[in-house]
Motif scaffolding. Structure first.
Motif, PDB file in Angstrom:
ATOM      1  N   THR A  98       0.830  -1.210   0.000  1.00 17.04           N
ATOM      2  CA  THR A  98       0.000   0.000   0.000  1.00 17.04           C
ATOM      3  C   THR A  98       0.860   1.253   0.000  1.00 17.04           C
ATOM      4  O   THR A  98       0.620   2.188  -0.771  1.00 17.04           O
ATOM      5  CB  THR A  98      -0.932   0.012   1.223  1.00 17.04           C
ATOM      6  OG1 THR A  98      -1.773  -1.128   1.158  1.00 17.04           O
ATOM      7  CG2 THR A  98      -1.758   1.262   1.287  1.00 17.04           C
ATOM      8  N   VAL A  99       1.871   1.274   0.844  1.00 20.38           N
ATOM      9  CA  VAL A  99       2.749   2.455   0.921  1.00 20.38           C
ATOM     10  C   VAL A  99       3.550   2.597  -0.372  1.00 20.38           C
ATOM     11  O   VAL A  99       3.693   3.709  -0.905  1.00 20.38           O
ATOM     12  CB  VAL A  99       3.678   2.349   2.155  1.00 20.38           C
ATOM     13  CG1 VAL A  99       4.728   3.439   2.140  1.00 20.38           C
ATOM     14  CG2 VAL A  99       2.856   2.434   3.437  1.00 20.38           C
ATOM     15  N   GLY A 100       4.059   1.491  -0.904  1.00 22.50           N
ATOM     16  CA  GLY A 100       4.851   1.561  -2.135  1.00 22.50           C
ATOM     17  C   GLY A 100       4.033   2.015  -3.330  1.00 22.50           C
ATOM     18  O   GLY A 100       4.451   2.903  -4.088  1.00 22.50           O
ATOM     19  N   VAL A 101       2.864   1.413  -3.514  1.00 23.96           N
ATOM     20  CA  VAL A 101       2.008   1.803  -4.644  1.00 23.96           C
ATOM     21  C   VAL A 101       1.516   3.238  -4.462  1.00 23.96           C
ATOM     22  O   VAL A 101       1.453   4.009  -5.427  1.00 23.96           O
ATOM     23  CB  VAL A 101       0.825   0.816  -4.783  1.00 23.96           C
ATOM     24  CG1 VAL A 101      -0.201   1.335  -5.773  1.00 23.96           C
ATOM     25  CG2 VAL A 101       1.326  -0.548  -5.211  1.00 23.96           C
ATOM     26  N   GLY A 102       1.208   3.625  -3.241  1.00 22.47           N
ATOM     27  CA  GLY A 102       0.784   5.001  -2.992  1.00 22.47           C
ATOM     28  C   GLY A 102       1.879   6.006  -3.311  1.00 22.47           C
ATOM     29  O   GLY A 102       1.622   7.057  -3.892  1.00 22.47           O
ATOM     30  N   ALA A 103       3.124   5.676  -2.956  1.00 25.14           N
ATOM     31  CA  ALA A 103       4.241   6.579  -3.267  1.00 25.14           C
ATOM     32  C   ALA A 103       4.440   6.694  -4.776  1.00 25.14           C
ATOM     33  O   ALA A 103       4.678   7.793  -5.297  1.00 25.14           O
ATOM     34  CB  ALA A 103       5.509   6.074  -2.596  1.00 25.14           C
ATOM     35  N   ILE A 104       4.317   5.561  -5.486  1.00 28.18           N
ATOM     36  CA  ILE A 104       4.459   5.605  -6.946  1.00 28.18           C
ATOM     37  C   ILE A 104       3.343   6.437  -7.567  1.00 28.18           C
ATOM     38  O   ILE A 104       3.578   7.247  -8.475  1.00 28.18           O
ATOM     39  CB  ILE A 104       4.486   4.173  -7.516  1.00 28.18           C
ATOM     40  CG1 ILE A 104       5.786   3.481  -7.116  1.00 28.18           C
ATOM     41  CG2 ILE A 104       4.329   4.177  -9.032  1.00 28.18           C
ATOM     42  CD1 ILE A 104       5.829   2.007  -7.407  1.00 28.18           C
ATOM     43  N   LEU A 105       2.111   6.280  -7.069  1.00 26.68           N
ATOM     44  CA  LEU A 105       1.001   7.078  -7.585  1.00 26.68           C
ATOM     45  C   LEU A 105       1.198   8.563  -7.310  1.00 26.68           C
ATOM     46  O   LEU A 105       0.860   9.402  -8.147  1.00 26.68           O
ATOM     47  CB  LEU A 105      -0.314   6.596  -6.979  1.00 26.68           C
ATOM     48  CG  LEU A 105      -0.852   5.272  -7.504  1.00 26.68           C
ATOM     49  CD1 LEU A 105      -2.096   4.861  -6.721  1.00 26.68           C
ATOM     50  CD2 LEU A 105      -1.155   5.364  -8.978  1.00 26.68           C
ATOM     51  N   LEU A 106       1.743   8.891  -6.162  1.00 33.99           N
ATOM     52  CA  LEU A 106       2.025  10.300  -5.874  1.00 33.99           C
ATOM     53  C   LEU A 106       3.062  10.873  -6.828  1.00 33.99           C
ATOM     54  O   LEU A 106       2.900  11.984  -7.348  1.00 33.99           O
ATOM     55  CB  LEU A 106       2.503  10.463  -4.432  1.00 33.99           C
ATOM     56  CG  LEU A 106       1.436  10.420  -3.348  1.00 33.99           C
ATOM     57  CD1 LEU A 106       2.088  10.417  -1.974  1.00 33.99           C
ATOM     58  CD2 LEU A 106       0.509  11.598  -3.479  1.00 33.99           C
ATOM     59  N   VAL A 107       4.113  10.118  -7.076  1.00 38.87           N
ATOM     60  CA  VAL A 107       5.160  10.598  -7.993  1.00 38.87           C
ATOM     61  C   VAL A 107       4.594  10.770  -9.397  1.00 38.87           C
ATOM     62  O   VAL A 107       4.854  11.780 -10.066  1.00 38.87           O
ATOM     63  CB  VAL A 107       6.365   9.629  -7.977  1.00 38.87           C
ATOM     64  CG1 VAL A 107       7.329   9.935  -9.101  1.00 38.87           C
ATOM     65  CG2 VAL A 107       7.070   9.697  -6.641  1.00 38.87           C
ATOM     66  N   ILE A 108       3.794   9.801  -9.860  1.00 39.30           N
ATOM     67  CA  ILE A 108       3.199   9.915 -11.189  1.00 39.30           C
ATOM     68  C   ILE A 108       2.235  11.100 -11.252  1.00 39.30           C
ATOM     69  O   ILE A 108       2.232  11.864 -12.233  1.00 39.30           O
ATOM     70  CB  ILE A 108       2.485   8.592 -11.569  1.00 39.30           C
ATOM     71  CG1 ILE A 108       3.518   7.495 -11.815  1.00 39.30           C
ATOM     72  CG2 ILE A 108       1.606   8.772 -12.797  1.00 39.30           C
ATOM     73  CD1 ILE A 108       2.925   6.124 -11.989  1.00 39.30           C
ATOM     74  N   GLY A 109       1.424  11.289 -10.214  1.00 40.72           N
ATOM     75  CA  GLY A 109       0.498  12.416 -10.196  1.00 40.72           C
ATOM     76  C   GLY A 109       1.209  13.756 -10.208  1.00 40.72           C
ATOM     77  O   GLY A 109       0.819  14.668 -10.945  1.00 40.72           O
ATOM     78  N   ILE A 110       2.261  13.878  -9.437  1.00 42.75           N
ATOM     79  CA  ILE A 110       3.022  15.139  -9.420  1.00 42.75           C
ATOM     80  C   ILE A 110       3.685  15.374 -10.767  1.00 42.75           C
ATOM     81  O   ILE A 110       3.706  16.490 -11.289  1.00 42.75           O
ATOM     82  CB  ILE A 110       4.047  15.123  -8.271  1.00 42.75           C
ATOM     83  CG1 ILE A 110       3.311  15.186  -6.930  1.00 42.75           C
ATOM     84  CG2 ILE A 110       5.032  16.276  -8.386  1.00 42.75           C
ATOM     85  CD1 ILE A 110       4.200  14.937  -5.729  1.00 42.75           C
ATOM     86  N   TRP A 111       4.218  14.314 -11.372  1.00 42.02           N
ATOM     87  CA  TRP A 111       4.854  14.445 -12.690  1.00 42.02           C
ATOM     88  C   TRP A 111       3.830  14.877 -13.731  1.00 42.02           C
ATOM     89  O   TRP A 111       4.113  15.751 -14.566  1.00 42.02           O
ATOM     90  CB  TRP A 111       5.513  13.121 -13.088  1.00 42.02           C
ATOM     91  CG  TRP A 111       6.084  13.161 -14.464  1.00 42.02           C
ATOM     92  CD1 TRP A 111       7.200  13.807 -14.868  1.00 42.02           C
ATOM     93  CD2 TRP A 111       5.527  12.537 -15.625  1.00 42.02           C
ATOM     94  NE1 TRP A 111       7.386  13.623 -16.213  1.00 42.02           N
ATOM     95  CE2 TRP A 111       6.369  12.840 -16.695  1.00 42.02           C
ATOM     96  CE3 TRP A 111       4.405  11.743 -15.841  1.00 42.02           C
ATOM     97  CZ2 TRP A 111       6.123  12.385 -17.980  1.00 42.02           C
ATOM     98  CZ3 TRP A 111       4.151  11.284 -17.110  1.00 42.02           C
ATOM     99  CH2 TRP A 111       5.009  11.609 -18.160  1.00 42.02           C
TER     100      TRP A 111
END
Length: 120
Positions: A98-111
């Motif tokens: 959950t934490v890993g996928v959430g961090a990846i989604l945050l990075v993609i969203g910010i990008w």
């Protein structure tokens, strides 16, 4: 009782007498409002360009708000999964996922929001 009533009416009269004096003295305490801040991309060559630059600033502020809401959503979900790990309904692996996928989604969203700002 009459003395107490007289005391309060006397105090009220004093207080009411002070208000006009304060109103007259307040005239000298007025200050100018601060000026309007220019947009981050400059004022432009006319009114339309200046309004477009203010619009850009508003869009960037909204993008920042979207990123903050995304972060809060990921944090809330990770907190709930952590609570379920503590009760034994989920494993630590699911919490890490959950934490890993959430961090990846945050990075993609910010990008995506950052690259979308180049369109403006």
């Amino acid at each position: 009782m009459k003395k107490l009533k007289h005391l309060f009416s006397h105090q009220r009269a004093k207080a009411l007498a002070v208000f006009p004096a304060l109103a007259l003295m307040a005239g000298g305490a007025q200050a100018a409002l601060p000026g309007v801040e220019n947009p981050t991309r400059g004022t432009g060559n006319g009114l339309m360009a200046t309004l477009q630059n203010y619009g850009y600033d508003i869009i960037m502020l909204l993008a920042l708000a979207v990123c903050a809401v995304m972060f809060l959503g990921v944090s809330y979900h990770a907190y709930n999964v952590y609570g379920e790990v503590q009760t034994g309904r989920k494993t630590w692996g699911s919490f890490g996922a959950t934490v890993g996928v959430g961090a990846i989604l945050l990075v993609i969203g910010i990008w995506l929001l950052t690259s979308a700002s180049g369109v403006l």
